[in-house]
Design an enzyme around this catalytic site. Structure first.
Site, PDB file in Angstrom:
ATOM      1  N   ASP A  44       0.927  -8.189   2.752  1.00 21.79           N
ATOM      2  CA  ASP A  44      -0.204  -7.285   2.507  1.00 21.79           C
ATOM      3  C   ASP A  44      -0.029  -6.513   1.206  1.00 21.79           C
ATOM      4  OD1 ASP A  44      -2.656  -6.171   2.910  1.00 21.79           O
ATOM      5  OD2 ASP A  44      -1.971  -4.628   4.301  1.00 21.79           O
TER       6      ASP A  44
ATOM      7  N   HIS B 140      -5.235  -6.226   1.587  1.00 19.88           N
ATOM      8  CA  HIS B 140      -6.487  -6.083   2.324  1.00 19.88           C
ATOM      9  C   HIS B 140      -7.499  -5.221   1.596  1.00 19.88           C
ATOM     10  CE1 HIS B 140      -4.453  -2.400   3.873  1.00 19.88           C
ATOM     11  NE2 HIS B 140      -5.669  -1.946   3.825  1.00 19.88           N
TER      12      HIS B 140
ATOM     13  N   SER C 206      -5.435   3.349   2.067  1.00 22.61           N
ATOM     14  CA  SER C 206      -4.695   2.089   2.015  1.00 22.61           C
ATOM     15  C   SER C 206      -4.304   1.728   0.593  1.00 22.61           C
ATOM     16  CB  SER C 206      -5.552   0.952   2.580  1.00 22.61           C
ATOM     17  OG  SER C 206      -5.364   0.827   3.945  1.00 22.61           O
TER      18      SER C 206
END
Length: 513
Positions: free
Chosen positions: A170, A140, A244
């Site tokens: 992911d 992402h 992230s």
């Protein structure tokens, strides 16, 4: 408005037909792609509080921090839906709404002035696993990027090439070219992590620079209902927008997780973060390093857990396995002879303890492989062989089917032992419930709120199509089959129900006599 924010990630259709949804948290400057990071630690004796080795984490940070990078994804700015910081199709919104309601605020939007112009910059983190410039991050973080830039710990900026990515896990692998050997980090063993183990999360929150936070493993095996691979490590090390894709490392400096998502009622860290386990990530990364996408196996069944009531109803001596509530027409499962009501207890030599085990086992098999499936069917154990198919992106899975409307008929049979009122399907009821002409079964007309059926989740408008794995076509057949199950001494009866677009098993216990 969803209180939980997770890295942007495509919705994942469960490889077996089970509808599982997951939502990642991502941090961004010019867009709502905020990167969230989380960390996990290797096995050690659990301690009270945070006790750094030798009084300081400095030696660990000195080894790991140089290998952590900042990733800037350049993409065209797109209008965002005002109802969500991730736009109208935020994949985790459904999960957070379902489990957390409307409490709190979602992750804050990027300041409007940063979203002006034809392009936007999304910020995340990553870590170097190869001295040749191989970098791991979340999918992402780079999803939708027209170009990617990596900033090393020493400030060097390098263009990055996308080697491979996998939305279901992911994960993404990047490659940069440098005029020197780059520092790296080593993979650790996330399987050895225990609740209470110390961990460090490293990343670039809010773009302020590489930051290290400490915490412990709060829980293992968290399922965010995002896909067939959910097995997140929950940590309390503070992680925020921009983290992230950053590494979660143990006190030995080994990567045991990849920070991916947080729960945040106020837009910042509240000590509930999630990381992808390294043992899961390392296998995927190894495949992605070869380039391209990953193909996953597909069986084509909708599955649900085997509860104690279900186990009692079908004659299993203990709960376990994955109960097949529906088989997709023309799927590998249908061709192999798997039937509704089967309990899959093993696949490819692996024991299947729950639906998640089966999802992962099938996903890990290459399309075209032939695997042995262990099944419990009507009181007998058996084995069959199944050719695993390819899980195409357009293969949809059945929903939980919570939408059930009450039929208007006032004619029917009472099932007092369960607290049900049943009626036959009529043309009017078919129209009300949007059922096909060949649909058969007993329609649930009334549910006594004080009886077992209500407690088990039976709703008016449900259509009972099977009782104890035997098809029923009318209300009278259903009533008789339920009565016979009660007379046989069973503690519960297993009902197969059509609800909306889904077919599910519900075990309803008989009232204690």
């Amino acid at each position: 408005m969803s209180p939980m924010n997770i890295l942007r990630r495509h919705r994942v259709a469960a490889l077996l037909g089970a509808a599982l949804i997951i939502s990642p948290v991502i941090g961004s400057f010019a867009q709502n792609n905020t990167g969230l990071s989380t960390v996990a630690a290797t096995t050690q004796t659990p301690v009270a509080g945070i006790t750094a080795p030798n009084g300081s984490f400095a030696p660990v940070i000195a080894v790991t921090k140089p290998a952590v990078v900042t990733i800037t994804s350049i993409m065209k700015a797109q209008p965002q839906d005002e109802g969500s910081p991730f736009g109208g199709n935020a994949p985790f919104d459904q999960f957070f709404q379902q489990f957390f309601g409307d409490q709190g605020m979602p992750m804050p939007r990027t300041p409007p002035q940063q979203q002006q112009g034809p392009r936007a910059e999304a910020l995340g983190s990553g870590f170097i696993v190869g001295a040749d410039g191989t970098i791991v991050t979340n999918n992402h973080v780079i999803d939708g990027a027209s170009s990617i830039k990596v900033t090393l710990d020493d400030g060097t900026e390098l263009p990055a090439k996308l080697v491979g990515h996998d939305a279901k896990n992911d994960l993404a692998v990047l490659k940069v070219k440098a005029d020197k050997q780059l520092p790296t980090v080593k993979w650790g063993d996330s399987n050895k992590l225990m609740t209470g183990d110390q961990v460090l999360a490293i990343g670039n929150p809010f773009g302020i620079g590489t930051t290290v936070t400490a915490g412990i493993v709060s829980a293992r095996g968290r399922d965010l209902h995002s896909g067939p691979f959910d097995d997140f490590i929950q940590i309390d090390a503070p992680i925020n927008h921009g983290n992230s894709g950053g590494p979660l490392v143990d006190v030995n400096g080994n990567v045991v997780g990849i920070n991916t998502a947080i729960y945040s009622p106020n837009g910042g860290s509240v000590g509930v973060g999630f990381a992808i386990p390294s043992d899961q990530a390392q296998k995927v990364v190894a495949k992605l390093m070869k380039g391209g996408d990953i193909e996953y196996g597909y069986l084509g069944v909708q599955i649900q857990p085997v509860t104690p009531d279900v186990a009692s109803a079908i004659g299993l001596d203990h709960p376990g396995g994955a109960l097949v509530s529906q088989v997709t027409d023309g799927s590998p499962a249908a061709k192999a002879g798997i039937e509704t009501g089967d309990v899959i207890t093993g696949f490819g030599g692996q024991e299947i303890k729950d639906p998640k085990d089966l999802s992962r086992a099938v996903a890990d098999v290459s399309p075209g492989a032939k695997e042995t499936v262990n099944i419990w069917r009507k009181g007998k154990a058996m084995q069959i062989s199944a050719d695993v198919g390819r899980n195409a992106e357009d293969q949809k899975t059945a929903s939980n089917g919570n939408e059930g409307r009450s039929p208007s008929s006032d004619q029917g049979l009472r099932v007092p032992s369960l607290g049900l009122g049943l009626t036959d399907l009529t043309p009017d009821i078919r129209d009300q419930l949007n059922l096909s002409e060949n649909q058969r079964g007993a329609v649930v007309e009334r549910v006594n709120p004080d009886k077992a059926a209500s407690a088990a989740g039976i709703q008016p408008g449900d259509v009972i199509v099977g009782v104890d794995q035997t098809p029923v076509k009318t209300a009278r057949q259903a009533n008789q089959a339920i009565a016979e199950a009660g007379k046989s001494g069973k503690k519960s009866v297993l009902l197969l129900i059509d609800r909306g677009d889904a077919q599910i098993f519900v075990a309803v216990p008989f009232a204690a006599g």
